[in-house]
Design a protein around this motif. Structure first.
Motif, PDB file in Angstrom:
ATOM      1  N   THR A 194       6.186   9.061 -15.431  1.00 15.21           N
ATOM      2  CA  THR A 194       6.702   8.252 -14.327  1.00 15.21           C
ATOM      3  C   THR A 194       5.629   7.408 -13.641  1.00 15.21           C
ATOM      4  N   HIS A 195       4.383   7.573 -14.053  1.00 13.52           N
ATOM      5  CA  HIS A 195       3.265   6.939 -13.364  1.00 13.52           C
ATOM      6  C   HIS A 195       2.458   6.006 -14.273  1.00 13.52           C
ATOM      7  N   THR A 196       1.676   5.163 -13.626  1.00 12.82           N
ATOM      8  CA  THR A 196       0.656   4.388 -14.318  1.00 12.82           C
ATOM      9  C   THR A 196      -0.684   4.852 -13.777  1.00 12.82           C
ATOM     10  N   ILE A 197      -1.606   5.109 -14.669  1.00 15.69           N
ATOM     11  CA  ILE A 197      -2.970   5.458 -14.289  1.00 15.69           C
ATOM     12  C   ILE A 197      -3.772   4.166 -14.365  1.00 15.69           C
ATOM     13  N   PHE A 198      -4.259   3.724 -13.217  1.00 17.24           N
ATOM     14  CA  PHE A 198      -5.086   2.523 -13.158  1.00 17.24           C
ATOM     15  C   PHE A 198      -6.542   2.957 -13.038  1.00 17.24           C
ATOM     16  N   LEU A 199      -7.373   2.489 -13.946  1.00 16.42           N
ATOM     17  CA  LEU A 199      -8.805   2.727 -13.848  1.00 16.42           C
ATOM     18  C   LEU A 199      -9.426   1.466 -13.283  1.00 16.42           C
ATOM     19  N   GLY A 200     -10.179   1.621 -12.201  1.00 13.22           N
ATOM     20  CA  GLY A 200     -10.750   0.470 -11.529  1.00 13.22           C
ATOM     21  C   GLY A 200     -12.256   0.557 -11.427  1.00 13.22           C
ATOM     22  N   GLU A 201     -12.914  -0.535 -11.818  1.00 11.15           N
ATOM     23  CA  GLU A 201     -14.360  -0.617 -11.628  1.00 11.15           C
ATOM     24  C   GLU A 201     -14.609  -0.913 -10.157  1.00 11.15           C
TER      25      GLU A 201
ATOM     26  N   GLY B 278       0.809  -1.204   0.000  1.00  8.33           N
ATOM     27  CA  GLY B 278       0.000   0.000   0.000  1.00  8.33           C
ATOM     28  C   GLY B 278       0.844   1.256   0.000  1.00  8.33           C
ATOM     29  N   LEU B 279       0.191   2.377  -0.269  1.00  6.53           N
ATOM     30  CA  LEU B 279       0.851   3.671  -0.288  1.00  6.53           C
ATOM     31  C   LEU B 279      -0.153   4.766  -0.007  1.00  6.53           C
ATOM     32  N   VAL B 280       0.358   5.932   0.388  1.00  7.03           N
ATOM     33  CA  VAL B 280      -0.464   7.120   0.605  1.00  7.03           C
ATOM     34  C   VAL B 280      -0.633   7.813  -0.738  1.00  7.03           C
ATOM     35  N   ALA B 281      -1.858   8.276  -1.018  1.00  8.71           N
ATOM     36  CA  ALA B 281      -2.098   8.955  -2.296  1.00  8.71           C
ATOM     37  C   ALA B 281      -3.139  10.049  -2.148  1.00  8.71           C
ATOM     38  N   THR B 282      -2.969  11.082  -2.958  1.00 10.07           N
ATOM     39  CA  THR B 282      -4.007  12.098  -3.119  1.00 10.07           C
ATOM     40  C   THR B 282      -4.452  12.135  -4.578  1.00 10.07           C
ATOM     41  N   ALA B 283      -3.747  11.413  -5.445  1.00  9.16           N
ATOM     42  CA  ALA B 283      -4.045  11.405  -6.883  1.00  9.16           C
ATOM     43  C   ALA B 283      -5.064  10.322  -7.206  1.00  9.16           C
ATOM     44  N   ILE B 284      -6.306  10.601  -6.812  1.00  6.13           N
ATOM     45  CA  ILE B 284      -7.417   9.708  -7.125  1.00  6.13           C
ATOM     46  C   ILE B 284      -8.554  10.558  -7.668  1.00  6.13           C
ATOM     47  N   SER B 285      -9.409   9.947  -8.463  1.00  7.58           N
ATOM     48  CA  SER B 285     -10.528  10.697  -9.015  1.00  7.58           C
ATOM     49  C   SER B 285     -11.628   9.759  -9.460  1.00  7.58           C
ATOM     50  N   SER B 286     -12.866  10.203  -9.286  1.00  9.09           N
ATOM     51  CA  SER B 286     -13.971   9.443  -9.853  1.00  9.09           C
ATOM     52  C   SER B 286     -13.959   9.672 -11.360  1.00  9.09           C
ATOM     53  N   VAL B 287     -14.344   8.648 -12.095  1.00  3.36           N
ATOM     54  CA  VAL B 287     -14.342   8.720 -13.552  1.00  3.36           C
ATOM     55  C   VAL B 287     -15.761   8.604 -14.100  1.00  3.36           C
ATOM     56  N   SER B 288     -16.521   7.679 -13.540  1.00  2.00           N
ATOM     57  CA  SER B 288     -17.846   7.388 -14.076  1.00  2.00           C
ATOM     58  C   SER B 288     -18.707   6.762 -12.990  1.00  2.00           C
ATOM     59  N   THR B 289     -20.027   6.862 -13.175  1.00  2.00           N
ATOM     60  CA  THR B 289     -20.938   6.143 -12.283  1.00  2.00           C
ATOM     61  C   THR B 289     -21.574   4.955 -12.996  1.00  2.00           C
TER      62      THR B 289
ATOM     63  N   ALA C  47     -14.430   3.173   1.685  1.00  2.00           N
ATOM     64  CA  ALA C  47     -13.458   2.269   1.081  1.00  2.00           C
ATOM     65  C   ALA C  47     -14.069   1.709  -0.194  1.00  2.00           C
ATOM     66  N   PHE C  48     -13.305   1.784  -1.280  1.00  2.00           N
ATOM     67  CA  PHE C  48     -13.769   1.354  -2.597  1.00  2.00           C
ATOM     68  C   PHE C  48     -12.937   0.152  -3.032  1.00  2.00           C
ATOM     69  N   ASP C  49     -13.581  -0.967  -3.234  1.00  2.00           N
ATOM     70  CA  ASP C  49     -12.912  -2.201  -3.653  1.00  2.00           C
ATOM     71  C   ASP C  49     -13.007  -2.276  -5.174  1.00  2.00           C
ATOM     72  N   CYS C  50     -11.856  -2.252  -5.859  1.00  2.00           N
ATOM     73  CA  CYS C  50     -11.838  -2.077  -7.311  1.00  2.00           C
ATOM     74  C   CYS C  50     -11.077  -3.181  -8.040  1.00  2.00           C
ATOM     75  N   LYS C  51     -11.543  -3.501  -9.245  1.00  2.00           N
ATOM     76  CA  LYS C  51     -10.767  -4.354 -10.141  1.00  2.00           C
ATOM     77  C   LYS C  51     -10.309  -3.493 -11.309  1.00  2.00           C
TER      78      LYS C  51
ATOM     79  N   PRO D 156     -19.534   2.378 -11.918  1.00  2.00           N
ATOM     80  CA  PRO D 156     -18.726   3.174 -10.994  1.00  2.00           C
ATOM     81  C   PRO D 156     -17.241   2.880 -11.207  1.00  2.00           C
ATOM     82  N   THR D 157     -16.460   3.938 -11.464  1.00  2.00           N
ATOM     83  CA  THR D 157     -15.044   3.773 -11.781  1.00  2.00           C
ATOM     84  C   THR D 157     -14.224   4.849 -11.086  1.00  2.00           C
ATOM     85  N   LEU D 158     -13.111   4.430 -10.488  1.00  2.00           N
ATOM     86  CA  LEU D 158     -12.153   5.333  -9.856  1.00  2.00           C
ATOM     87  C   LEU D 158     -10.806   5.164 -10.528  1.00  2.00           C
TER      88      LEU D 158
END
Length: 172
Positions: free
Chosen positions: A137-144, A41-52, A124-128, A55-57
Motif C-alpha cells: 500500500t506504500h511507496t518507499i521514497f529514498l531521498g538524497e 504534508g503528513l505526519v510520519a514515523t516511518a523514516i530511516s537513515s539509509v547511508s551517509t 530538518a532534512f531537505d531531500c531530492k 546522505p540518504t533518508l
C-alpha cells in the motif's frame, strides 16, 4: 498462540505486527513537499537513515495520502523532526478536514529543493528523490539529503509509542 501454527492467519499476523510495532518508540516527523505551487504534508514515523555516502533518508508514504502525489510529481521532500513543543501541528497534519492549514500553521521556510521546512524542527532534512520502490500500500521514497537544519541544543523531541505521544524524560 504460536505464530508458526497453521491457524496464525494473515489477519492475526497483521494485528500482531501492529501490536508489536506500537511498542517501538520513535520520533515524529512531518514529511512535506511542494509541486507547482501546491504544498502538502503528513505526519510520519516511518523514516530511516539509509547511508551517509551520500546522505540518504527513506520515507514510507501510503499511496492514499494526499501528499503522496505531490512527492511523486515533484521528486522532493523534507523530513521535519518534531520537538515536543510542536505537538499541535500533529493534529493539523493528521486530519483531512485541516488539510488547508498544513504548511501554513507554524514558521515555514524553504531550502534547496523548495520543500517546506519547519523552522522549529529538531532537525530538518531537505531531500531530492533518487529512487522509489512500490511495496504493497506504500511507496518507499529514498531521498538524497541536500541540506540539514538543526535546532538549538536543549530541545525535547516528540515521541510516539503505544498510540500516544510522549516526551523524553531526561536522566538525573
Amino acid at each position: 498462540m504460536d505464530r508458526s501454527e497453521p491457524g496464525f492467519d494473515a489477519m492475526s499476523r497483521a494485528n500482531a505486527f501492529k501490536s508489536g510495532m506500537r511498542r517501538f518508540a520513535s520520533g515524529v516527523a512531518l514529511i512535506t513537499s511542494a509541486a507547482a505551487g501546491h504544498r502538502a504534508g503528513l505526519v510520519a514515523t516511518a523514516i530511516s537513515s539509509v547511508s551517509t555516502a551520500p546522505p540518504t533518508l527513506l520515507v514510507c508514504i501510503n499511496r492514499n495520502a494526499s501528499a503522496h502525489e505531490v512527492i511523486d510529481r515533484s521528486k522532493v521532500y523534507a523530513v521535519n523532526l518534531l520537538a515536543a513543543a510542536d505537538l499541535d501541528l500533529v493534529d493539523v497534519f493528521s486530519k483531512s478536514a485541516r488539510r488547508a492549514e498544513r504548511v501554513t500553521s507554524g514558521d515555514w521556510q524553504t531550502q534547496i529543493t523548495g520543500a517546506p521546512v519547519l523552522a522549529s524542527a529538531l532537525a530538518a532534512f531537505d531531500c531530492k528523490v533518487v529512487q522509489r520502490l512500490a511495496c504493497e500500500t506504500h511507496t518507499i521514497f529514498l531521498g538524497e539529503v541536500l541540506q540539514v537544519g538543526i535546532a538549538g541544543q536543549d530541545v525535547d523531541p516528540l515521541l510516539y509509542m503505544d498510540s500516544a505521544f510522549r516526551r523524553l524524560e531526561r536522566a538525573a
